[in-house]
Write a protein that holds these residues in place. Structure first.
Motif, PDB file in Angstrom:
ATOM      1  N   SER A 257      49.563 -46.185  -0.765  1.00  0.00           N
ATOM      2  CA  SER A 257      48.841 -46.401   0.489  1.00  0.00           C
ATOM      3  C   SER A 257      49.838 -46.790   1.580  1.00  0.00           C
ATOM      4  O   SER A 257      50.859 -47.419   1.314  1.00  0.00           O
ATOM      5  CB  SER A 257      47.790 -47.500   0.328  1.00  0.00           C
ATOM      6  OG  SER A 257      48.394 -48.714  -0.081  1.00  0.00           O
ATOM      7  N   GLY A 259      50.902 -48.597   5.306  1.00  0.00           N
ATOM      8  CA  GLY A 259      50.539 -49.733   6.152  1.00  0.00           C
ATOM      9  C   GLY A 259      51.738 -50.245   6.913  1.00  0.00           C
ATOM     10  O   GLY A 259      52.828 -49.667   6.875  1.00  0.00           O
ATOM     11  N   ASP A 764      45.432 -54.977  -3.160  1.00  0.00           N
ATOM     12  CA  ASP A 764      45.051 -54.290  -1.922  1.00  0.00           C
ATOM     13  C   ASP A 764      44.139 -55.131  -1.051  1.00  0.00           C
ATOM     14  O   ASP A 764      43.592 -54.633  -0.058  1.00  0.00           O
ATOM     15  CB  ASP A 764      44.377 -52.952  -2.240  1.00  0.00           C
ATOM     16  CG  ASP A 764      43.107 -53.141  -3.068  1.00  0.00           C
ATOM     17  OD1 ASP A 764      42.844 -54.292  -3.471  1.00  0.00           O
ATOM     18  OD2 ASP A 764      42.396 -52.152  -3.287  1.00  0.00           O
ATOM     19  N   GLU A 766      41.273 -56.460  -1.891  1.00  0.00           N
ATOM     20  CA  GLU A 766      39.853 -56.293  -2.196  1.00  0.00           C
ATOM     21  C   GLU A 766      39.362 -57.450  -3.052  1.00  0.00           C
ATOM     22  O   GLU A 766      40.036 -57.891  -3.989  1.00  0.00           O
ATOM     23  CB  GLU A 766      39.628 -54.977  -2.925  1.00  0.00           C
ATOM     24  CG  GLU A 766      38.162 -54.721  -3.241  1.00  0.00           C
ATOM     25  CD  GLU A 766      37.962 -53.383  -3.901  1.00  0.00           C
ATOM     26  OE1 GLU A 766      36.843 -53.094  -4.317  1.00  0.00           O
ATOM     27  OE2 GLU A 766      38.944 -52.621  -3.986  1.00  0.00           O
ATOM     28  N   ASN A 872      41.440 -59.094   6.322  1.00  0.00           N
ATOM     29  CA  ASN A 872      41.558 -57.805   5.672  1.00  0.00           C
ATOM     30  C   ASN A 872      40.237 -57.059   5.783  1.00  0.00           C
ATOM     31  O   ASN A 872      39.181 -57.610   5.451  1.00  0.00           O
ATOM     32  CB  ASN A 872      41.938 -57.990   4.197  1.00  0.00           C
ATOM     33  CG  ASN A 872      42.033 -56.670   3.451  1.00  0.00           C
ATOM     34  OD1 ASN A 872      41.035 -56.162   2.967  1.00  0.00           O
ATOM     35  ND2 ASN A 872      43.230 -56.136   3.346  1.00  0.00           N
ATOM     36  N   LEU A 874      38.288 -53.462   4.658  1.00  0.00           N
ATOM     37  CA  LEU A 874      38.405 -52.388   3.690  1.00  0.00           C
ATOM     38  C   LEU A 874      37.090 -51.630   3.604  1.00  0.00           C
ATOM     39  O   LEU A 874      36.014 -52.228   3.535  1.00  0.00           O
ATOM     40  CB  LEU A 874      38.760 -52.956   2.310  1.00  0.00           C
ATOM     41  CG  LEU A 874      38.812 -51.956   1.144  1.00  0.00           C
ATOM     42  CD1 LEU A 874      40.003 -51.026   1.316  1.00  0.00           C
ATOM     43  CD2 LEU A 874      38.888 -52.687  -0.184  1.00  0.00           C
ATOM     44  N   ARG A 876      35.761 -48.152   1.315  1.00  0.00           N
ATOM     45  CA  ARG A 876      36.186 -47.180   0.328  1.00  0.00           C
ATOM     46  C   ARG A 876      34.989 -46.686  -0.475  1.00  0.00           C
ATOM     47  O   ARG A 876      33.897 -47.271  -0.431  1.00  0.00           O
ATOM     48  CB  ARG A 876      37.226 -47.769  -0.617  1.00  0.00           C
ATOM     49  CG  ARG A 876      36.675 -48.771  -1.624  1.00  0.00           C
ATOM     50  CD  ARG A 876      37.711 -49.024  -2.706  1.00  0.00           C
ATOM     51  NE  ARG A 876      37.270 -49.955  -3.713  1.00  0.00           N
ATOM     52  CZ  ARG A 876      36.568 -49.603  -4.790  1.00  0.00           C
ATOM     53  NH1 ARG A 876      36.185 -48.339  -4.966  1.00  0.00           N
ATOM     54  NH2 ARG A 876      36.224 -50.505  -5.687  1.00  0.00           N
ATOM     55  N   LYS A 886      40.158 -44.506   0.810  1.00  0.00           N
ATOM     56  CA  LYS A 886      39.745 -45.731   1.492  1.00  0.00           C
ATOM     57  C   LYS A 886      40.447 -45.823   2.839  1.00  0.00           C
ATOM     58  O   LYS A 886      41.422 -45.110   3.113  1.00  0.00           O
ATOM     59  CB  LYS A 886      40.106 -46.952   0.650  1.00  0.00           C
ATOM     60  CG  LYS A 886      41.615 -47.105   0.420  1.00  0.00           C
ATOM     61  CD  LYS A 886      41.942 -48.233  -0.514  1.00  0.00           C
ATOM     62  CE  LYS A 886      43.459 -48.320  -0.754  1.00  0.00           C
ATOM     63  NZ  LYS A 886      43.808 -49.398  -1.676  1.00  0.00           N
ATOM     64  N   TYR A 887      39.924 -46.727   3.650  1.00  0.00           N
ATOM     65  CA  TYR A 887      40.596 -47.108   4.891  1.00  0.00           C
ATOM     66  C   TYR A 887      40.740 -48.618   4.867  1.00  0.00           C
ATOM     67  O   TYR A 887      39.780 -49.352   4.614  1.00  0.00           O
ATOM     68  CB  TYR A 887      39.795 -46.690   6.122  1.00  0.00           C
ATOM     69  CG  TYR A 887      40.376 -47.242   7.412  1.00  0.00           C
ATOM     70  CD1 TYR A 887      41.501 -46.658   7.980  1.00  0.00           C
ATOM     71  CD2 TYR A 887      39.817 -48.357   8.028  1.00  0.00           C
ATOM     72  CE1 TYR A 887      42.063 -47.173   9.149  1.00  0.00           C
ATOM     73  CE2 TYR A 887      40.363 -48.862   9.198  1.00  0.00           C
ATOM     74  CZ  TYR A 887      41.485 -48.269   9.751  1.00  0.00           C
ATOM     75  OH  TYR A 887      42.037 -48.787  10.899  1.00  0.00           O
ATOM     76  N   GLU A 888      41.951 -49.081   5.124  1.00  0.00           N
ATOM     77  CA  GLU A 888      42.224 -50.518   5.060  1.00  0.00           C
ATOM     78  C   GLU A 888      43.053 -50.930   6.274  1.00  0.00           C
ATOM     79  O   GLU A 888      43.990 -50.235   6.672  1.00  0.00           O
ATOM     80  CB  GLU A 888      42.979 -50.858   3.777  1.00  0.00           C
ATOM     81  CG  GLU A 888      43.272 -52.342   3.629  1.00  0.00           C
ATOM     82  CD  GLU A 888      44.084 -52.640   2.378  1.00  0.00           C
ATOM     83  OE1 GLU A 888      44.264 -53.819   2.070  1.00  0.00           O
ATOM     84  OE2 GLU A 888      44.539 -51.679   1.727  1.00  0.00           O
ATOM     85  N   LYS A 889      42.695 -52.047   6.832  1.00  0.00           N
ATOM     86  CA  LYS A 889      43.445 -52.634   7.932  1.00  0.00           C
ATOM     87  C   LYS A 889      43.524 -54.121   7.692  1.00  0.00           C
ATOM     88  O   LYS A 889      42.515 -54.770   7.411  1.00  0.00           O
ATOM     89  CB  LYS A 889      42.739 -52.347   9.273  1.00  0.00           C
ATOM     90  CG  LYS A 889      43.522 -52.823  10.482  1.00  0.00           C
ATOM     91  CD  LYS A 889      44.818 -52.038  10.680  1.00  0.00           C
ATOM     92  CE  LYS A 889      45.542 -52.461  11.954  1.00  0.00           C
ATOM     93  NZ  LYS A 889      46.831 -51.754  12.121  1.00  0.00           N
ATOM     94  N   ARG A 890      44.719 -54.666   7.804  1.00  0.00           N
ATOM     95  CA  ARG A 890      44.883 -56.084   7.507  1.00  0.00           C
ATOM     96  C   ARG A 890      45.871 -56.729   8.462  1.00  0.00           C
ATOM     97  O   ARG A 890      46.731 -56.051   9.034  1.00  0.00           O
ATOM     98  CB  ARG A 890      45.364 -56.282   6.073  1.00  0.00           C
ATOM     99  CG  ARG A 890      46.770 -55.766   5.820  1.00  0.00           C
ATOM    100  CD  ARG A 890      47.310 -56.207   4.471  1.00  0.00           C
ATOM    101  NE  ARG A 890      46.588 -55.611   3.356  1.00  0.00           N
ATOM    102  CZ  ARG A 890      46.858 -55.904   2.079  1.00  0.00           C
ATOM    103  NH1 ARG A 890      47.810 -56.783   1.805  1.00  0.00           N
ATOM    104  NH2 ARG A 890      46.202 -55.313   1.114  1.00  0.00           N
TER     105      ARG A 890
END
Length: 897
Positions: A257, A259, A764, A766, A872, A874, A876, A886-890
């Motif tokens: 992934s 980032g 991640d 989650e 965070n 998330l 998915r 998935k899309y993740e932004k933190r």
């Protein structure tokens, strides 16, 4: 694992076409050629009449060429409305709930037509009275099912066309517009969509493949595949794909992934999965950041049914702060090793091996770039244990155990290890017990045991871990113990036990002390070699149980109160062992001109320390109390009153030293609990009361506190704590559910089961709470508002008071809580926090928001303040096979390396 995704995406093709391979054989053998009649319409006939006419109309002479016979089982066919044979069209019609069964294969449809002219068979649905297309074909073989709109098969070419087939394979629901069977080993599909959504006709998302070529048991080759969300195409996809097929575990690459963080842009958790065998696998992952920071991880799971199972992981990180050449540049590294192994209890009842290992750098969980588990970084200790035990049956029974243990304080970075510890014990022997019957009296109850404990203990620090200096100061020793005891009744109501114990201690080295006038200090020399000392003691105790009952009448709300009191008195005698002590001379500390004699033992600093030098003879007193009440039950149908505990195990204990010159009475210890809500809330309390006063230096003196102008007792310390958990289910009635399974994942990855330190999180970000919305069947599942609003709340309160040296302060006072509330059937929020009343500040706080989007899940985790401040987001796909989509932004926390 993620490497199984390609096979899972396309293995539905195998199901569809494999089920069609044998289908043509069934139809070909049931459609016998017939001669056309002049009548255009044939009457509806029963099955036996059709068979009779077919036999009469067959004019084919005996052929010299033997035709292959495909039928290997009985073919049966039924229909609700009619089964009609048309000699003119040379067709057979089965109408309304038509069904053909051949072996383990079944085809069901509203209309089934067998055409002997074209050598084809057709299966369709039919329209009901409202014009709705119903009874679409259903093809079943064993547990495999295909549900198309229609099926067409040609006997001569052995090719089949299936239109709008629907099937389910693993977690996927699949719909193909056209499926073509080329031959036994090649199949083609056109315009295929597959999704984990329950509604394959109107899914929240799906993957769309234009063309697919399928070779059973070998491979799948596909054209362009891309993802649709709400029927809108996205750029996510593959231009082509080649996927090998196998029924076994499959090795493959793990897609990382992408980032960005304070270490730069990064690729996280990419690597390779090795399917080693049916019993073990290996996952190799790595992450890389543009400033040079990286981490590596190896994880393996293994299991053998009825024998053992376990998992192993090893992680290493290399971190670079800032950039090389900058004044604030620094680098550091850390590692962590975890191993868990458990043996099936039935594998070997007489021996057992187990392991639970968690060791590594003290700063790993505080500074790790790929580990966000709050339960781990709030925990100050790491511990490990690897043990093997063996039982030797017989009389007496002998138990042997070998263990390696590790304990590490991540704050002080101190490490204590035992490599290894051996324990040998023998079961009790009653040499004077009768051969039959129970043992009675003092003489028959005499028993003895033997036990051995040997260990190699190491004390070191994080920086010296597994370096040569670590083993230099290791302490090696063994201790033998032979206790001899007996018990008997005195005056029918008093239980008396008495005994003595002999111990022998072995050490591998001792320490000689002397004073060096040149250096003006005490010199301690290590004397290597075997040495030992022996000790013994005597003890006795006597106790009984007293009952008190006060009845108020059966017509009262409180019918009776019972008081159970268990007083006991004990005596212990420990001789002094002066023979193991020596002296050396040194100048006096107060007057250097005088010689001072200093006593020491050469066993000081060894594994088990030096034997006691001072003679002691003490009497111990204790009393335990339980207060219960019989209360009239609120249930009118109850025949017995309800028992309620008012005070549980309230105890007082102290000891008196008969051989002491002063301060003979030790502080009185108070312990107990008050049940408030049965099995829910117990208030635990404790404290120590001292009768002696303090001098001006806050030290105990041989003078009663009441004689020094104080009260009879001086409270030196005290504590009160309780934990309480309740939820909306407590007010709904019914049995409570066990939450242990939902908490196991959090607990296994560190932290506490009660979530007071927040929910555990994976690499991640989650939360370990994927199934938060599953299993809640409600009538208003699709409503905007949840009328029940399920909730849960857990509280933990703690108060510690200290006054041993007149500090008169509350050393610790906090209230911690965690809770969750479900505002709507698919909306859930939670919080974990607390307040430190002494320091007047909030403890670690975590806010959680979760949304169930049917096939998707969305979560937002937020730590609003503290040095772990971060958030965070998330979203998915919930299905595990597509968890990488998935899309993740933190926003990562600020790190202090």
């Amino acid at each position: 694992m993620q490497t199984n995704i390609p096979n899972s995406l396309f293995c539905f093709v195998f199901t569809l076409f494999f089920s069609l391979v044998l289908y043509p054989q069934e139809i070909e053998n049931t459609s016998i050629p017939v001669q056309a009649e002049k009548d255009s319409i044939a009457p509806a006939l029963q099955a036996d009449e059709i068979s009779r006419q077919l036999q009469q109309q067959d004019t084919t002479q005996t052929d010299t060429i033997k035709k292959p016979q495909f039928l290997t089982d009985i073919v049966t066919y039924t229909a609700t409305d009619y089964m009609r044979l048309s000699p003119k069209e040379n067709k057979m019609y089965l109408y309304n709930e038509a069904r053909i069964v051949y072996g383990d294969m079944t085809i069901e449809a509203g209309l089934i037509i067998i055409d002997n002219v074209k050598n084809e068979v057709f299966a369709y649905g039919i329209e009901d009275s409202t014009g709705v297309y119903t009874q679409t074909p259903v093809f079943t073989q064993a547990q495999r099912t295909v549900e198309p709109d229609s099926i067409r098969f040609n006997f001569d070419t052995e090719r089949a066309l299936v239109y709008n087939s629907r099937t389910q394979e693993a977690e996927f629901n699949v719909k193909g517009m056209v499926t073509k069977r080329e031959n036994d080993s090649v199949y083609f599909m056109k315009n295929v969509r597959f999704t984990t959504s329950e509604d394959v006709d109107d899914p929240e998302y799906f993957f769309y493949a234009r063309r697919i070529k399928f070779v059973p048991d070998k491979k799948i080759v596909s054209g362009l595949v891309n993802m649709y969300i709400a029927d809108v195409p996205t750029p996510l996809g593959l231009p082509f794909g080649y996927f090998p097929l196998t029924d076994e575990e499959t090795s493959g690459f793990i897609i990382p992934s992408f980032g960005d963080s304070q270490f730069g842009y990064n690729l996280q958790n990419g690597g390779y999965y090795f399917a080693i065998s049916d019993y073990a696998d290996l996952l190799a992952l790595g992450s890389y950041y543009t400033n040079g920071t990286y981490n590596l991880e190896l994880t393996s799971n293994y299991a053998k049914r009825y024998r053992f199972r376990g998992n192993f992981s090893m992680r290493y990180e290399k971190r670079f702060n800032s950039q090389r050449g900058f004044p604030d540049f620094s680098e550091s590294s850390s590692y962590n090793i975890r191993w868990s192994h458990s043996q099936d209890a039935k594998a070997n009842p007489s021996s057992r091996f187990s392991a639970s290992v968690n060791l590594g750098s003290s700063e790993y969980y505080q500074e790790s770039i790929n580990q966000s588990n709050t339960g781990n970084f709030l925990n100050n200790t790491l511990s490990s244990s690897v043990s093997y035990s063996k039982t030797f049956e017989g009389e007496p029974q002998v138990n042997l155990s070998l263990a390696a243990r590790h304990s590490q304080n991540t704050r002080t970075q101190s490490i204590n290890m035992s490599l290894p510890t051996m324990q040998l014990s023998m079961s009790r022997i009653y040499p004077f017990a009768p051969s039959v019957g129970a043992k009675k009296g003092l003489f028959q109850n005499i028993n003895l045991q033997y036990s051995l404990r040997a260990e190699n203990q190491i004390e070191t620090t994080d920086s010296l871990f597994f370096k040569p200096e670590m083993f230099r100061d290791a302490k090696l020793g063994a201790q033998h113990s032979v206790p001899l005891s007996t018990n008997f009744k005195l005056f029918k109501y008093l239980s008396v036990s008495t005994g003595t114990s002999y111990e022998e201690t072995w050490v591998s080295r001792t320490f000689q002390q002397s004073y060096d006038p040149t250096l003006n200090e005490v010199v301690r020399d290590t004397i290597s070699g075997f040495d030992s000392y022996r000790t013994y003691n005597f003890n006795a105790s006597m106790g009984t149980t007293l009952y008190g009952l006060k009845s108020f009448g059966k017509d009262k709300k409180i019918q009776a109160i019972r008081h159970v009191m268990r007083p006991s008195v004990s005596y212990s005698l420990n001789p002094g062992f002066d023979e193991f002590y020596d002296t050396y001379e040194r100048p006096g500390r107060m007057n250097p001109d005088q010689i001072e004699l200093v006593d020491y033992s050469r066993f000081d600093g060894t594994l088990y320390g030096a034997p006691g030098r001072n003679f002691s003879s003490s009497v111990g007193l204790s009393i335990s109390n339980t207060l219960e009440a019989k209360v009239t039950s609120k249930d009118s149908t109850a025949t017995e009153p309800k028992k309620v505990t008012l005070l549980n195990n309230f105890s007082m204990s102290t000891s008196y030293n008969l051989a002491g010159d002063s301060l003979r009475l030790s502080p009185i210890a108070l312990r107990g609990s008050i049940p408030v809500v049965k099995n829910k809330l117990d208030i635990n309390f404790g404290g120590n009361l001292d009768i002696y006063a303090l001098n001006n230096n806050s030290r105990r003196i041989d003078k009663l506190n009441i004689e020094n102008g104080g009260s009879l007792f001086r409270l030196t310390n005290g504590s009160v704590n309780f934990g309480y958990s309740f939820s909306s289910k407590d007010f709904e009635g019914g049995e409570e559910e066990d939450d242990d399974e939902l908490e196991n994942e959090t607990y296994r990855n560190g932290g506490r089961k009660d979530d007071l330190f927040g929910k555990g999180m994976g690499p991640d970000g989650e939360l370990f709470e994927e199934d938060a919305f599953e299993g809640d069947e409600r009538e208003n599942e699709d409503a905007w508002y949840n009328y029940k609003i399920p909730w849960d709340l857990r509280l933990a309160y703690s108060l510690n008071y200290s006054n041993s040296a007149r500090q008169n302060e509350i050393s610790a006072h906090s209230l911690m809580f965690t809770g969750n509330i479900e505002l709507a059937p698919k909306w859930k929020i939670g919080v974990s926090s607390g307040y430190d009343i002494v320091n007047q500040g909030f403890t670690f706080t975590q806010l959680r928001f979760q949304r169930d989007l049917n096939s998707w899940m969305m979560s937002f985790n937020w730590v609003p303040f503290s040095n772990r401040k971060s958030w965070n987001f998330l979203i998915r796909i919930k299905a595990n096979v597509l968890s990488d989509i998935k899309y993740e932004k933190r926003r990562e926390r600020d790190r202090q390396l």
